[in-house]
Design an enzyme around this catalytic site. Sequence first.
Site, PDB file in Angstrom:
ATOM      1  N   SER A 168      -6.706  -9.279   6.981  1.00 47.10           N
ATOM      2  CA  SER A 168      -6.089  -9.507   8.296  1.00 47.10           C
ATOM      3  C   SER A 168      -5.475 -10.908   8.434  1.00 47.10           C
ATOM      4  O   SER A 168      -5.607 -11.546   9.479  1.00 47.10           O
ATOM      5  CB  SER A 168      -7.095  -9.226   9.418  1.00 47.10           C
ATOM      6  OG  SER A 168      -7.534  -7.874   9.338  1.00 47.10           O
TER       7      SER A 168
ATOM      8  N   GLU B 243      -9.900  -0.637  -1.550  1.00 48.67           N
ATOM      9  CA  GLU B 243      -9.539   0.756  -1.251  1.00 48.67           C
ATOM     10  C   GLU B 243      -9.628   1.623  -2.512  1.00 48.67           C
ATOM     11  O   GLU B 243      -9.944   2.814  -2.441  1.00 48.67           O
ATOM     12  CB  GLU B 243      -8.142   0.800  -0.614  1.00 48.67           C
ATOM     13  CG  GLU B 243      -8.202   0.261   0.815  1.00 48.67           C
ATOM     14  CD  GLU B 243      -6.937  -0.395   1.313  1.00 48.67           C
ATOM     15  OE1 GLU B 243      -5.882  -0.254   0.670  1.00 48.67           O
ATOM     16  OE2 GLU B 243      -7.005  -1.064   2.361  1.00 48.67           O
TER      17      GLU B 243
ATOM     18  N   GLU C  52     -11.674 -10.611  -0.696  1.00 49.44           N
ATOM     19  CA  GLU C  52     -11.284  -9.751   0.422  1.00 49.44           C
ATOM     20  C   GLU C  52     -12.524  -9.056   1.003  1.00 49.44           C
ATOM     21  O   GLU C  52     -12.905  -7.970   0.542  1.00 49.44           O
ATOM     22  CB  GLU C  52     -10.315  -8.672  -0.066  1.00 49.44           C
ATOM     23  CG  GLU C  52      -9.015  -9.211  -0.617  1.00 49.44           C
ATOM     24  CD  GLU C  52      -7.885  -8.210  -0.397  1.00 49.44           C
ATOM     25  OE1 GLU C  52      -6.914  -8.588   0.257  1.00 49.44           O
ATOM     26  OE2 GLU C  52      -7.998  -7.065  -0.842  1.00 49.44           O
TER      27      GLU C  52
ATOM     28  N   LYS D  49       0.834  -1.214   0.000  1.00 49.32           N
ATOM     29  CA  LYS D  49       0.000   0.000   0.000  1.00 49.32           C
ATOM     30  C   LYS D  49       0.872   1.269   0.000  1.00 49.32           C
ATOM     31  O   LYS D  49       1.962   1.270  -0.552  1.00 49.32           O
ATOM     32  CB  LYS D  49      -0.969  -0.016   1.184  1.00 49.32           C
ATOM     33  CG  LYS D  49      -1.739  -1.327   1.298  1.00 49.32           C
ATOM     34  CD  LYS D  49      -2.920  -1.224   2.224  1.00 49.32           C
ATOM     35  CE  LYS D  49      -3.507  -2.601   2.449  1.00 49.32           C
ATOM     36  NZ  LYS D  49      -4.794  -2.587   3.103  1.00 49.32           N
TER      37      LYS D  49
END
Length: 254
Positions: free
Chosen positions: A215, A104, A174, A17
């Site tokens: 996670s 995102e 995800e 990221k």
Amino acid sequence: MVNNSTKRRPLIIANWKLNGTSAFVSELLEGITEQWTGVHQAEVVVCPAFVHIGQASSVHLAHSNIALGAQDCSQFEEGAYTGDVSAEMLHDLGCQFVITGHSERRRFYNETDALVARKFDLAHKALMTPILCVGETPEQREAGETLAIIKRQVGAVLDYCGQEKLGRCVIAYEPLWAVGTGVTATPDQAQEVHAFIRQLLGPAGQATRIIYGGSVKPENAEALFTQPDIGGALVGGAALKADDFIEICKAAEL
Ligand code: PEP
């Protein structure tokens, strides 16, 4: 251990990221490559920020088996699109993989299913393996809409690119309630959606690597990887620590 009944090679992808300086990238890659001898079967990919791709490629990864990926690519091939980085540019720098449709990007940049399908296709045309990310919000799961959302997100790329092309790529399930939250889907929850995605892909989907993201940590990786349709992981937070990332890679070994 990834379930042995499948012949798919386990795949672990690090998504760094918007993190790190060039010094941090050097340190992290040194940490990973130092412990690399313990990883034999898994295919491992790191996805740095665009500006660190050249550094990772030339300095650290040139002589290792770790592949390079990007976190996104432009929806355009070339031209007057200030700030964009094309799929072909990424391939030219040594990238073999590109993440498309990460939650995102969908959330903060309003990327639609149609846009994601276009990026996916361009990555494929540029001879890289696109990684299609799909997943539901907590509200959608609560409302029992998970499989419908997944069907819509996968369906958009299936319609645009066809079963054959999508089947040769990677899909990452995800769930948004698990990405960066510290909450992980249970192995059963993740397996249900992975099996559903494989079914959507038809016969071409038997060989497709469908990986889980949300996670993933050394403590929960093995339980996820023993599920028959989970072929590895897309790892965010835990991929920023060399020791944790290597532990996850080892948990995926055949
Ligand atoms: C991700 O960035 O795709 C991700 C799964 O992040 P995290 O592992 O931190 O949840």
